[in-house]
Design an enzyme around this catalytic site. Structure first.
Site, PDB file in Angstrom:
ATOM      1  N   ARG A 176      -3.247   1.602  -1.544  1.00  0.00           N
ATOM      2  CA  ARG A 176      -4.606   1.708  -1.025  1.00  0.00           C
ATOM      3  C   ARG A 176      -5.037   3.172  -1.026  1.00  0.00           C
ATOM      4  NH1 ARG A 176      -1.526  -1.615   2.402  1.00  0.00           N
ATOM      5  NH2 ARG A 176      -2.210  -3.810   2.448  1.00  0.00           N
ATOM      6  N   LYS A 213      -0.361  -0.583   6.324  1.00  0.00           N
ATOM      7  CA  LYS A 213      -0.977  -1.196   7.495  1.00  0.00           C
ATOM      8  C   LYS A 213       0.090  -1.519   8.537  1.00  0.00           C
ATOM      9  CE  LYS A 213      -5.102  -3.248   5.421  1.00  0.00           C
ATOM     10  NZ  LYS A 213      -5.860  -4.511   5.207  1.00  0.00           N
ATOM     11  N   HIS A 266     -10.098   0.047  -4.672  1.00  0.00           N
ATOM     12  CA  HIS A 266      -9.442  -1.233  -4.401  1.00  0.00           C
ATOM     13  C   HIS A 266      -9.414  -2.083  -5.657  1.00  0.00           C
ATOM     14  CE1 HIS A 266      -7.570  -3.028  -0.932  1.00  0.00           C
ATOM     15  NE2 HIS A 266      -8.021  -4.223  -1.295  1.00  0.00           N
ATOM     16  N   ARG A 312      -6.392  -1.211  -7.484  1.00  0.00           N
ATOM     17  CA  ARG A 312      -5.261  -1.908  -6.844  1.00  0.00           C
ATOM     18  C   ARG A 312      -5.188  -3.348  -7.341  1.00  0.00           C
ATOM     19  NH1 ARG A 312      -2.104  -2.180  -2.055  1.00  0.00           N
ATOM     20  NH2 ARG A 312      -2.419  -4.012  -0.756  1.00  0.00           N
ATOM     21  N   HIS A 342       1.832  -6.407   1.243  1.00  0.00           N
ATOM     22  CA  HIS A 342       1.220  -7.540   1.924  1.00  0.00           C
ATOM     23  C   HIS A 342       2.199  -8.143   2.924  1.00  0.00           C
ATOM     24  CE1 HIS A 342      -1.814  -8.379  -1.564  1.00  0.00           C
ATOM     25  NE2 HIS A 342      -2.255  -7.468  -0.729  1.00  0.00           N
ATOM     26  N   TYR A 375      -3.782 -13.208  -6.746  1.00  0.00           N
ATOM     27  CA  TYR A 375      -3.633 -12.633  -8.073  1.00  0.00           C
ATOM     28  C   TYR A 375      -3.158 -13.657  -9.095  1.00  0.00           C
ATOM     29  CZ  TYR A 375      -4.381  -8.386  -5.533  1.00  0.00           C
ATOM     30  OH  TYR A 375      -4.943  -7.432  -4.737  1.00  0.00           O
TER      31      TYR A 375
END
Length: 324
Positions: free
Chosen positions: A175, A199, A270, A273, A296, A305
């Site tokens: 990110r 995150k 993004h 990404r 994730h 994806y």
């Protein structure tokens, strides 16, 4: 135009202000959420509590399922999308669960709150050739700038930085916030790995390839020393004034590079990404590996994806097959 979130928060009764402050502290200190995510959650809860007050509520115990449902319904009547409604419902459920754990509610009234599932549109991605053009054009511009004996050293340094921004974003799929948060010591050139703080402050190591290493060597050897000053600290990527690169500037770099590439969609960092994840999957990587690469928490997030690659296959089939 209605009152701002700050005005709504300031007008809340003391008992509601107290639990809101406690919830915000819980999000920041216990759940380690980013400042952006905390603002989003708190903004939704302020709106919910303002709605509660308008329905004559003044203490946490006044919050029940009917209040939650009417709040969501009000958002829909004002034009809120399915995805916005789903997000607001998630914020409400998080808040009521916290109130129950903290003893402010006898039971979690948000458990029975349902909301429409948000549509997840397939992300726009670059074709592999487009991505190569975007990155290699930036590398060529940097080489031209640094090779000009009459050129401006500052401009050349910025060109080397921009090339590295694009190389790393596409090579790693990290990110933009993770990118600008990198320090020099987060890069392991010997193994070609970057240590990323993602995150929830979860750390992961992400590999990158030889082209990104070449851009990194050029930046560290020539570009960064021209921008750095004693107060630059350990930041890997620097702005023109020597401070840590701002995410907005990194986004500007990506948008400019995409705009200079004929036919490339303006998808931003993004989008790079998304493109990296799609291309890795198309190259034969398994979904678990891509999940780890992207950081994730849930495999379900990564599964988008697989839909992207199937849709690209369908489009190619429709374009190329004589009986499509």
């Amino acid at each position: 135009m209605g009152p701002s979130t700050a005005d709504q928060r300031a007008a809340l009764p003391p008992a509601l202000t107290e639990v809101l402050d406690g919830y915000e502290e819980h999000l920041r200190l216990q759940r380690n959420l980013s400042a952006h995510t905390v603002r989003a959650y708190v903004g939704d809860v302020v709106s919910l509590l303002d709605h509660l007050v308008r329905r004559s509520g003044s203490v946490p115990a006044d919050l029940d399922l009917s209040v939650l449902r009417s709040w969501l319904a009000q958002g829909r009547t004002r034009g809120g999308s399915r995805s916005t409604t789903a997000r607001r419902a998630a914020s409400a459920r998080s808040f009521t669960a916290h109130l129950h754990r903290a003893g402010h509610l006898p039971h979690d009234v948000g458990q029975r709150l349902v909301s429409p599932k948000a549509h997840r549109p397939l992300p726009d991605v670059l074709g592999a050739d487009q991505a190569r053009t975007v990155v290699e054009s930036a590398v060529a511009r940097a080489a031209e700038s640094t090779g000009d004996p009459d050129g401006d050293p500052l401009t050349a340094a910025v060109a080397l930085r921009d090339a590295l921004v694009l190389e790393l974003l596409y090579a790693t799929g990290i990110r933009v916030g993770e990118l600008v948060g990198l320090d020099v010591d987060d890069v392991d050139p010997a193994r070609r790995l970057v240590r990323v703080l993602g995150k929830g402050r979860k750390e992961r190591s992400v590999p990158y390839g030889r082209p990104a290493q070449t851009a990194l060597d050029a930046w560290l050897g020539t570009g960064r020393p021209r921008l750095a000053h004693p107060d630059s600290g350990p930041a890997l990527l620097l702005g023109r004034r020597g401070g840590r690169l701002d995410p907005r500037e990194a986004r500007r770099v990506v948008h400019a590079a995409l705009g200079a590439t004929p036919g490339a969609p303006d998808i931003g960092p993004h989008g790079l990404r998304h493109s990296a994840a799609t291309h890795v999957l198309e190259g034969g990587a398994d979904l678990r590996s891509v999940q780890e690469l992207l950081g994730h928490a849930s495999l379900a997030t990564t599964q988008i994806y697989t839909h992207v690659t199937v849709e690209r296959l369908r489009a190619e089939h429709a374009r190329a097959h004589p009986r499509a």
